[in-house]
Motif scaffolding. Structure first.
Motif, PDB file in Angstrom:
ATOM      1  N   THR A  81      -7.267   4.287  -4.196  1.00  0.00           N
ATOM      2  CA  THR A  81      -6.917   3.641  -5.458  1.00  0.00           C
ATOM      3  C   THR A  81      -7.813   4.199  -6.548  1.00  0.00           C
ATOM      4  O   THR A  81      -9.036   4.156  -6.433  1.00  0.00           O
ATOM      5  CB  THR A  81      -7.072   2.113  -5.353  1.00  0.00           C
ATOM      6  OG1 THR A  81      -6.187   1.649  -4.325  1.00  0.00           O
ATOM      7  CG2 THR A  81      -6.717   1.444  -6.665  1.00  0.00           C
ATOM      8  N   LEU A  82      -7.184   4.737  -7.567  1.00  0.00           N
ATOM      9  CA  LEU A  82      -7.902   5.259  -8.721  1.00  0.00           C
ATOM     10  C   LEU A  82      -8.138   4.089  -9.669  1.00  0.00           C
ATOM     11  O   LEU A  82      -7.251   3.683 -10.413  1.00  0.00           O
ATOM     12  CB  LEU A  82      -7.084   6.373  -9.381  1.00  0.00           C
ATOM     13  CG  LEU A  82      -6.746   7.553  -8.457  1.00  0.00           C
ATOM     14  CD1 LEU A  82      -5.738   8.482  -9.110  1.00  0.00           C
ATOM     15  CD2 LEU A  82      -7.999   8.306  -8.057  1.00  0.00           C
ATOM     16  N   ARG A 110       1.374   1.375  -8.967  1.00  0.00           N
ATOM     17  CA  ARG A 110       0.423   0.780  -9.902  1.00  0.00           C
ATOM     18  C   ARG A 110       0.135  -0.640  -9.435  1.00  0.00           C
ATOM     19  O   ARG A 110       1.054  -1.403  -9.153  1.00  0.00           O
ATOM     20  CB  ARG A 110       1.067   0.763 -11.302  1.00  0.00           C
ATOM     21  CG  ARG A 110       0.129   0.510 -12.438  1.00  0.00           C
ATOM     22  CD  ARG A 110      -0.758   1.732 -12.647  1.00  0.00           C
ATOM     23  NE  ARG A 110      -1.697   1.554 -13.716  1.00  0.00           N
ATOM     24  CZ  ARG A 110      -1.543   2.032 -14.937  1.00  0.00           C
ATOM     25  NH1 ARG A 110      -0.462   2.710 -15.264  1.00  0.00           N
ATOM     26  NH2 ARG A 110      -2.472   1.842 -15.847  1.00  0.00           N
ATOM     27  N   THR A 111      -1.143  -0.980  -9.302  1.00  0.00           N
ATOM     28  CA  THR A 111      -1.529  -2.314  -8.863  1.00  0.00           C
ATOM     29  C   THR A 111      -2.572  -2.878  -9.824  1.00  0.00           C
ATOM     30  O   THR A 111      -3.035  -2.177 -10.728  1.00  0.00           O
ATOM     31  CB  THR A 111      -2.140  -2.276  -7.437  1.00  0.00           C
ATOM     32  OG1 THR A 111      -3.405  -1.616  -7.498  1.00  0.00           O
ATOM     33  CG2 THR A 111      -1.215  -1.578  -6.449  1.00  0.00           C
ATOM     34  N   ASN A 112      -2.976  -4.112  -9.604  1.00  0.00           N
ATOM     35  CA  ASN A 112      -4.040  -4.702 -10.420  1.00  0.00           C
ATOM     36  C   ASN A 112      -5.372  -3.988 -10.217  1.00  0.00           C
ATOM     37  O   ASN A 112      -6.248  -4.041 -11.075  1.00  0.00           O
ATOM     38  CB  ASN A 112      -4.212  -6.189 -10.094  1.00  0.00           C
ATOM     39  CG  ASN A 112      -3.053  -7.015 -10.596  1.00  0.00           C
ATOM     40  OD1 ASN A 112      -2.362  -6.620 -11.532  1.00  0.00           O
ATOM     41  ND2 ASN A 112      -2.821  -8.146  -9.974  1.00  0.00           N
ATOM     42  N   GLU A 113      -5.529  -3.321  -9.078  1.00  0.00           N
ATOM     43  CA  GLU A 113      -6.766  -2.605  -8.777  1.00  0.00           C
ATOM     44  C   GLU A 113      -6.785  -1.197  -9.359  1.00  0.00           C
ATOM     45  O   GLU A 113      -7.826  -0.558  -9.393  1.00  0.00           O
ATOM     46  CB  GLU A 113      -6.990  -2.529  -7.265  1.00  0.00           C
ATOM     47  CG  GLU A 113      -7.379  -3.855  -6.634  1.00  0.00           C
ATOM     48  CD  GLU A 113      -6.163  -4.759  -6.399  1.00  0.00           C
ATOM     49  OE1 GLU A 113      -5.090  -4.241  -6.046  1.00  0.00           O
ATOM     50  OE2 GLU A 113      -6.303  -5.973  -6.579  1.00  0.00           O
ATOM     51  N   GLY A 114      -5.620  -0.668  -9.765  1.00  0.00           N
ATOM     52  CA  GLY A 114      -5.546   0.676 -10.327  1.00  0.00           C
ATOM     53  C   GLY A 114      -4.286   1.397  -9.898  1.00  0.00           C
ATOM     54  O   GLY A 114      -3.235   0.790  -9.717  1.00  0.00           O
ATOM     55  N   LEU A 115      -4.388   2.700  -9.738  1.00  0.00           N
ATOM     56  CA  LEU A 115      -3.271   3.527  -9.306  1.00  0.00           C
ATOM     57  C   LEU A 115      -3.498   3.910  -7.842  1.00  0.00           C
ATOM     58  O   LEU A 115      -4.427   4.641  -7.520  1.00  0.00           O
ATOM     59  CB  LEU A 115      -3.175   4.789 -10.181  1.00  0.00           C
ATOM     60  CG  LEU A 115      -2.119   5.805  -9.777  1.00  0.00           C
ATOM     61  CD1 LEU A 115      -0.711   5.208  -9.864  1.00  0.00           C
ATOM     62  CD2 LEU A 115      -2.234   7.050 -10.648  1.00  0.00           C
ATOM     63  N   SER A 116      -2.649   3.395  -6.967  1.00  0.00           N
ATOM     64  CA  SER A 116      -2.734   3.679  -5.542  1.00  0.00           C
ATOM     65  C   SER A 116      -1.936   4.953  -5.258  1.00  0.00           C
ATOM     66  O   SER A 116      -0.761   5.038  -5.615  1.00  0.00           O
ATOM     67  CB  SER A 116      -2.180   2.505  -4.746  1.00  0.00           C
ATOM     68  OG  SER A 116      -2.155   2.809  -3.375  1.00  0.00           O
ATOM     69  N   VAL A 117      -2.587   5.949  -4.647  1.00  0.00           N
ATOM     70  CA  VAL A 117      -1.923   7.216  -4.319  1.00  0.00           C
ATOM     71  C   VAL A 117      -2.165   7.547  -2.854  1.00  0.00           C
ATOM     72  O   VAL A 117      -3.172   7.186  -2.276  1.00  0.00           O
ATOM     73  CB  VAL A 117      -2.426   8.375  -5.218  1.00  0.00           C
ATOM     74  CG1 VAL A 117      -1.999   8.181  -6.657  1.00  0.00           C
ATOM     75  CG2 VAL A 117      -3.926   8.559  -5.121  1.00  0.00           C
TER      76      VAL A 117
END
Length: 138
Positions: A81-82, A110-117
Motif C-alpha cells: 500500500t502506497l 484505492r483504500t483509506n490506507e492509500g493505493l494498494s498495488v
C-alpha cells in the motif's frame, strides 16, 4: 555500472525529464546524516543507504504520470500500500496502474490506507534493482 545502464535503458522514463512528486518517498528505511562522514559538511545523507530495500519507494512525476519506484523485487510481500495516496496525495484521481517492463494487468485499489498495488506475478527484467509502478492520473 553496466547494470545501472541496463536498468536505465528499460525504465529511464521514470527518471529522465521528471520532477519531484508531493513527497520524495516512503518506506521502512531511515536515512540519517552520519556525523563521522566527511561528506556531511555538504549535507550528504549516507547512514542507512545500504539498508534500502523493496519496502522503500521513491516517487517522481511527469505530467499526468506518477512513478512509484519500489527499490527491489519483494518475494515476501507482493502486495503493498502506497500510503502517500492516503495523505499528501489523497486528492489525486487515478485512472490506471501499470508496471514498466510487464504486460500483466496490475491489480490495484484505492483504500483509506492509500493505493494498494500488486506486483506482477512474473518479475520484469532488472526488477531486483527496482520495480517501477506507472500511475496514470485523470
Amino acid at each position: 555500472m553496466k547494470d545501472i545502464g541496463a536498468w536505465m535503458k528499460l525504465y529511464g522514463e521514470a527518471i529522465y525529464d521528471t520532477h519531484p512528486f508531493v513527497t520524495f518517498g516512503e518506506g521502512t528505511t531511515q536515512l540519517k546524516r552520519d556525523p563521522k562522514d566527511a561528506w556531511n559538511e555538504y549535507g550528504a545523507i549516507k547512514k542507512g543507504l545500504h539498508n534500502l530495500n523493496a519496502a522503500d519507494v521513491r516517487y517522481t512525476q511527469k505530467g499526468k504520470i506518477i512513478y512509484a519506484i519500489q527499490l527491489g523485487w519483494n518475494d515476501e510481500k507482493p502486495q503493498r500500500t502506497l500510503t502517500t495516496f492516503a495523505n499528501k496525495a489523497n486528492d489525486i484521481q487515478i485512472k490506471t496502474v501499470k508496471v514498466l517492463g510487464s504486460k500483466e494487468k496490475i491489480k490495484w485499489k484505492r483504500t483509506n490506507e492509500g493505493l494498494s498495488v500488486q506486483q506482477p506475478s512474473h518479475k520484469p527484467d532488472h526488477a531486483d534493482a527496482a520495480l517501477v509502478y506507472q500511475i496514470i492520473t485523470k
